[in-house]
Scaffold this motif. Sequence first.
Motif, mmCIF file in Angstrom:
data_model
loop_
_atom_site.group_PDB
_atom_site.id
_atom_site.type_symbol
_atom_site.label_atom_id
_atom_site.label_comp_id
_atom_site.label_asym_id
_atom_site.label_seq_id
_atom_site.Cartn_x
_atom_site.Cartn_y
_atom_site.Cartn_z
ATOM 1 N N ARG A 73 0.857 -1.190 0.000
ATOM 2 C CA ARG A 73 0.000 0.000 0.000
ATOM 3 C C ARG A 73 0.887 1.231 0.000
ATOM 4 O O ARG A 73 1.898 1.271 0.704
ATOM 5 C CB ARG A 73 -0.908 0.009 1.225
ATOM 6 C CG ARG A 73 -1.775 1.275 1.328
ATOM 7 C CD ARG A 73 -2.517 1.366 2.647
ATOM 8 N NE ARG A 73 -3.581 0.373 2.752
ATOM 9 C CZ ARG A 73 -3.682 -0.521 3.722
ATOM 10 N NH1 ARG A 73 -2.755 -0.558 4.676
ATOM 11 N NH2 ARG A 73 -4.692 -1.374 3.755
ATOM 12 N N VAL A 74 0.532 2.230 -0.787
ATOM 13 C CA VAL A 74 1.286 3.483 -0.827
ATOM 14 C C VAL A 74 0.318 4.651 -0.814
ATOM 15 O O VAL A 74 -0.828 4.556 -1.283
ATOM 16 C CB VAL A 74 2.196 3.588 -2.076
ATOM 17 C CG1 VAL A 74 3.338 2.593 -2.012
ATOM 18 C CG2 VAL A 74 1.384 3.389 -3.350
ATOM 19 N N THR A 75 0.799 5.762 -0.273
ATOM 20 C CA THR A 75 0.038 7.017 -0.267
ATOM 21 C C THR A 75 0.917 8.105 -0.858
ATOM 22 O O THR A 75 2.106 8.203 -0.522
ATOM 23 C CB THR A 75 -0.382 7.404 1.160
ATOM 24 O OG1 THR A 75 -1.223 6.387 1.701
ATOM 25 C CG2 THR A 75 -1.136 8.731 1.172
ATOM 26 N N GLY A 76 0.346 8.897 -1.739
ATOM 27 C CA GLY A 76 1.123 9.963 -2.347
ATOM 28 C C GLY A 76 0.335 10.719 -3.382
ATOM 29 O O GLY A 76 -0.891 10.584 -3.489
ATOM 30 N N THR A 77 1.058 11.512 -4.166
ATOM 31 C CA THR A 77 0.446 12.361 -5.185
ATOM 32 C C THR A 77 1.055 12.043 -6.547
ATOM 33 O O THR A 77 2.284 11.994 -6.686
ATOM 34 C CB THR A 77 0.669 13.848 -4.866
ATOM 35 O OG1 THR A 77 0.177 14.116 -3.545
ATOM 36 C CG2 THR A 77 -0.059 14.726 -5.868
ATOM 37 N N SER A 107 3.982 10.328 0.073
ATOM 38 C CA SER A 107 3.630 11.327 1.070
ATOM 39 C C SER A 107 4.763 11.487 2.078
ATOM 40 O O SER A 107 5.269 10.505 2.627
ATOM 41 C CB SER A 107 2.345 10.911 1.781
ATOM 42 O OG SER A 107 1.984 11.837 2.765
ATOM 43 N N GLY A 108 5.211 12.738 2.296
ATOM 44 C CA GLY A 108 6.276 13.012 3.243
ATOM 45 C C GLY A 108 7.637 12.575 2.785
ATOM 46 O O GLY A 108 8.553 12.403 3.609
ATOM 47 N N ASN A 109 7.825 12.398 1.474
ATOM 48 C CA ASN A 109 9.096 11.904 0.952
ATOM 49 C C ASN A 109 9.403 12.615 -0.361
ATOM 50 O O ASN A 109 8.493 13.012 -1.091
ATOM 51 C CB ASN A 109 9.021 10.387 0.737
ATOM 52 C CG ASN A 109 10.392 9.734 0.650
ATOM 53 O OD1 ASN A 109 11.228 10.149 -0.126
ATOM 54 N ND2 ASN A 109 10.597 8.709 1.462
#
Length: 250
Positions: A73-77, A107-109
């Motif tokens: 699972r990943v979160t980002g834009t 996200s945050g990276n």
Amino acid sequence: MHTHPLLRGAWIPKHLFALTIFITLVSLGIWQLLRLDERRSANAERIALLDQAPLTITGTEPDLAALIGRKVRVTGTYRNEESVVLRGRRSDSGVDGVHLLTPLQLSGNEAAILVDRGWLPSNQRSPSDLAGYAVAREVTLEGFAWAPQVRPDSPLAPRDLPLPGETRVEAWVRVDVAGLQQQVGIPLLPLYIEVLPTADAATLPRPPDPRQLDEGPHLGYALQWFTFAGMMIVVYTILIRQELQRYATT
């Protein structure tokens, strides 16, 4: 004491040659059955992974290679302007098309991971077409993590090259992370994600159904090799009968 006509003269090397060819054909058939068994085992393992809880990727993992082949699972834009397509892809129903590949900034990276978002029709591959599939909000998605795809060491293997007069490659044969890094503005993680379908399966791009796994051509190839072996037995038997008939009349 007379030697049997099929055990003398030129028939000895003929027998050896025929036996060698027969064993080779049968061995090739058995090899294809073994490949089929391996493919079925790999498919079963992949389906079993669907029921496992996903591992979260943040980009700070010490061993990203350990995530390859796992559900993640990943979160980002999405960095939509850096989207490209993977050519030579087919939908679950067998329609030719492309896959949409977009870097996802975590996200945050300050790093990104390439995401294979799924199938599009072949006519939806230009930058202006892909802009219609841009997602501006932050997203959380699940999929399988895979190792980068590397071009085979063969002069016949297709290359990912820009069109004449262009510097950017818009359509790729494979997910070549190192090659794509040259046209992505932030560091890419050394793997990519094949996203899993969501409840809205009718929306494009359409991820492949992870449970629709084919077994490859191995069974068909095995049957072909065994058929050739059987045909050889028939033909060689006919030759032997003809030789015996000729010997009986002399």
